[in-house]
Design an enzyme around this catalytic site. Structure first.
Site, PDB file in Angstrom:
ATOM      1  N   ASP A  93       9.251  -1.883  -0.072  1.00 55.51           N
ATOM      2  CA  ASP A  93       8.604  -3.095  -0.554  1.00 55.51           C
ATOM      3  C   ASP A  93       9.336  -3.641  -1.786  1.00 55.51           C
ATOM      4  O   ASP A  93       9.833  -2.881  -2.606  1.00 55.51           O
ATOM      5  CB  ASP A  93       7.151  -2.746  -0.927  1.00 55.51           C
ATOM      6  CG  ASP A  93       6.325  -3.974  -1.218  1.00 55.51           C
ATOM      7  OD1 ASP A  93       6.260  -4.858  -0.354  1.00 55.51           O
ATOM      8  OD2 ASP A  93       5.748  -4.057  -2.329  1.00 55.51           O
ATOM      9  N   GLU A 128      12.741  -4.949   1.793  1.00 54.18           N
ATOM     10  CA  GLU A 128      12.204  -6.319   1.815  1.00 54.18           C
ATOM     11  C   GLU A 128      12.891  -7.121   0.725  1.00 54.18           C
ATOM     12  O   GLU A 128      12.700  -6.863  -0.460  1.00 54.18           O
ATOM     13  CB  GLU A 128      10.696  -6.296   1.553  1.00 54.18           C
ATOM     14  CG  GLU A 128      10.119  -7.698   1.482  1.00 54.18           C
ATOM     15  CD  GLU A 128       8.818  -7.799   0.681  1.00 54.18           C
ATOM     16  OE1 GLU A 128       8.043  -8.719   0.932  1.00 54.18           O
ATOM     17  OE2 GLU A 128       8.581  -6.961  -0.220  1.00 54.18           O
TER      18      GLU A 128
END
Ligand SMILES: *[C@@H]1O[C@H](CO)[C@@H](O)[C@H](O)[C@H]1NC(C)=O
Ligand SMILES: *[C@@H]1O[C@H](CO)[C@@H](O)[C@H](O)[C@H]1NC(C)=O
Ligand SMILES: *[C@@H]1O[C@H](CO)[C@@H](O)[C@H](O)[C@H]1NC(C)=O
Ligand SMILES: *[C@@H]1O[C@H](CO)[C@@H](O)[C@H](O)[C@H]1NC(C)=O
Ligand SMILES: *[C@@H]1O[C@H](CO)[C@@H](O)[C@H](O)[C@H]1NC(C)=O
Ligand SMILES: *[C@@H]1O[C@H](CO)[C@@H](O)[C@H](O)[C@H]1NC(C)=O
Ligand SMILES: *[C@@H]1O[C@H](CO)[C@@H](O)[C@H](O)[C@H]1NC(C)=O
Ligand SMILES: *[C@@H]1O[C@H](CO)[C@@H](O)[C@H](O)[C@H]1NC(C)=O
Length: 550
Positions: free
Chosen positions: A238, A262
């Protein structure tokens, strides 16, 4: 004989070595992930457990309303109970929402941490999702099916509701110098992106100081043991661009598994800068997501040329496009059906997602036509759909079946470049390995239009199968193809009928064609002809245009 015995003992030593380090069995590399296909799950929303299951901390809520932003009750065990549904679509891996302990105090103005991204003590598991044994059981159940487990990791930040005076006693990092001091992010400044805080002053995401050696040590020790303990095969990282790039090689090497980061945003050079030995093995392909939305959503700008430019820019800049994560939906962006009223637009974009992209990642519910907008409405419960066998479920299964068949039988398929054979204002035709695919943004209504494709690499008069609708066709002179939209703007995927043998697609159950690799030569010839064929192509399109007009 002597050397044979030597080799045998070397072999058994090697086997002994691997059996001493059990992670080796599952520590999957980029090479191994390349051929996977991923189903993305928010654990709380995928499936409800039986209310009588042990250790439930959330009462399972059949009437889960995403706007309420609270727990609905899904668990690791309830994923296990529904793996047939996922495997029935041909997926070979799942990605689950973060497993670490989250904030679980009084409700915040933005609701509760049902999504898993409000990490508190990163080194503890989230008891809302189950026990450590439940997570192990999920990992084992996946491996028993030959599937991989990817876990979402939040390392950039921890949550605090008091940004001026956070209580550090609940975190794995207990001293002030383990955090960057508060500042709001200036997205035009990379240092600020890395050091300042995500979230806001109401629910603040305190930025962990990933330059601090104690932090680095704690993170690397933790991730190594998490991966080992739960036999995790890969990590989804993330907010990867909010941590300095050179933090990731050490972290991922401690993990010993594939990392996909990400990197939110549509800029190809920026995104590509996060793939490589100095950063991550892979990133989610946000730029191609934006291009696919622009090319295919209805109504939309219908920007086919942008998609082609984006592909070519990616082929120049990424280290390896075949391991990027290719998605059409996720927990942060609107569902496809919220952007586009016509399901044909999704099916066309999915052909790109599965056959022209990297590792396909389907967000749970894409197959059910869920329609929520951005967070929190795109995190719907899946159970109200009844896990129906929808058209999109079946198309997903077909695309996975085709891709898995090609991976097994046409070794160069995934590593060969996607070649654009031609475009029109509504269509793009591509070739990869043994297949030619044509995608359109015309939508469902029948139109009096056709698309001609040249330089297909097929021979003249070649028996072909269109795989999505199982139609038998024959290529024209020079191997040309003509796609007709009089029954609506469907996608088409063509292969030599012989090459489909043994795929189970369109009734082809037996005898894989031993000559499938002969197609490498066909695609090499095709690449040359694409360069020579530009003018022929243009003349052909003008002619085709004349045909429509007359
Ligand atoms: C964080 O979790 C670990 C593992 O459960 C535990 O040993 C540690 O005490 C926890 N730390 C805090 C501050 O709660
Ligand atoms: C943050 O903590 C300080 C010290 O405990 C307290 O004075 C302040 O009111 C808290 N702020 C919020 C927003 O809770
Ligand atoms: C960029 O952000 C950092 C961290 O907040 C700050 O120290 C620096 O002054 C900023 N640079 C510019 C040019 O604004
Ligand atoms: C299509 O996309 C390209 C690349 O992003 C952009 O330069 C162009 O302006 C877009 N065209 C339209 C009509 O939106
Ligand atoms: C793929 O395309 C890129 C960019 O055109 C080129 O540099 C690369 O050599 C190609 N790779 C293969 C395997 O053809
Ligand atoms: C998009 O999502 C919003 C919020 O969930 C909803 O109100 C709207 O009807 C959706 N639009 C479509 C086209 O489904
Ligand atoms: C879904 O329906 C299709 C078409 O009837 C059928 O072939 C397929 O087996 C079904 N899949 C499942 C999982 O029921
Ligand atoms: C489609 O186009 C052809 C050729 O221009 C014409 O003969 C035919 O009538 C058209 N069909 C429809 C349904 O418009």
């Amino acid at each position: 004989m002597h050397s044979f015995a030597f080799i045998t003992s070397l072999l058994s030593l090697t086997l002994l070595f691997f059996s001493l380090f059990p992670t080796s069995a599952h520590a999957a590399t980029a090479e191994q992930w390349r051929s996977r296909s991923i189903y993305q799950i928010i654990t709380d929303r995928f499936a409800l457990p039986d209310p009588s299951s042990p250790n439930l901390l959330t009462v399972p809520n059949p009437n889960c309303n995403p706007g309420d932003q609270t727990w609905c009750g899904g668990t690791w065990q309830s994923i296990i109970s529904n793996l047939d549904y996922i495997q029935g679509m041909g997926f070979t891996a799942i990605w689950i929402s973060p497993v670490s302990e989250n904030y679980d105090g009084p409700r915040t103005p933005y609701g509760d941490a049902y999504h898993g991204y409000w990490s508190q003590n990163v080194t503890a598991l989230n008891p809302r999702m189950g026990t450590p044994d439940d997570l192990k059981a999920l990992s084992n159940a996946l491996h028993a099916r030959g599937m991989y487990l990817m876990v979402d990791i939040v390392a950039n930040n921890v949550i605090t509701l008091n940004y001026t005076d956070p209580d550090l006693s609940k975190f794995a990092f207990t001293s002030t110098d383990m955090y960057h001091p508060y500042c709001p992010i200036d997205f035009s400044n990379q240092t600020s992106i890395e050091h300042c805080w995500l979230g806001d002053t109401v629910v603040a995401l305190m930025d962990v100081n990933t330059e601090n050696q104690d932090v680095i040590n704690i993170y690397n020790t933790w991730i190594a043991s998490l991966v080992q303990e739960y036999q995790i095969d890969g990590l989804r990282i993330d907010a990867a661009k909010h941590v300095r790039k050179d933090f990731w090689p050490g972290f991922c090497s401690a993990a010993g598994v594939f990392c996909m980061g990400e990197v939110f945003g549509g800029d190809v050079p920026y995104n590509a800068g996060y793939q490589g030995p100095g950063a991550l093995a892979s990133v989610l392909d946000y730029p191609i997501y934006d291009y696919l939305v622009s090319a295919f959503t209805i109504p939309g700008p219908g920007n086919i040329s942008g998609l082609v430019d984006g592909l070519h820019q990616g082929q120049e800049l990424y280290q390896d496009m075949s391991v990027l994560g290719t998605f059409l939906e996720n927990q942060d962006n609107p569902r496809w059906a919220n952007l586009s009223v016509d399901p044909q637009s999704l099916w066309n974009a999915m052909v790109w997602q599965f056959l022209a992209g990297g590792i396909p990642i389907v967000y749970y519910g894409q197959e059910q036509g869920l329609r929520g907008n951005a967070d929190p409405y795109n995190r719907e419960p899946l159970w109200p759909t009844g896990y129906a066998n929808t058209t999109t479920y079946q198309i997903t299964a077909t695309l996975n079946q085709l891709r898995n068949f090609l991976i097994a039988n046409a070794p160069d398929f995934l590593t060969s470049n996607v070649t654009v054979l031609g475009t029109s204002s509504n269509e793009v035709a591509i070739a990869r390995g043994p297949l030619v695919a044509v995608m359109t943004n015309r939508g469902s209504p029948p139109v009096n239009a056709t698309m001609g494709i040249f330089n297909t690499g097929f021979m003249a008069g070649q028996p072909l199968t269109e795989i999505l609708y199982c139609k038998q066709v024959t290529s024209g002179s020079e191997g040309t193809l003509l796609v007709d939209y009089s029954s609506g703007g469907h996608a088409s995927i063509f292969m030599r009928t012989n090459d489909l043998r043994g795929s189970g697609l369109c009734g082809q159950y037996t005898d894989v064609n031993p000559d499938m690799n002969g197609l490498s030569a066909a695609s090499a010839a095709r690449a040359v002809r694409v360069r020579l064929g530009g003018w022929v192509m243009m003349a052909g399109l003008i002619l085709a245009g004349l045909v429509f007009l007359s």
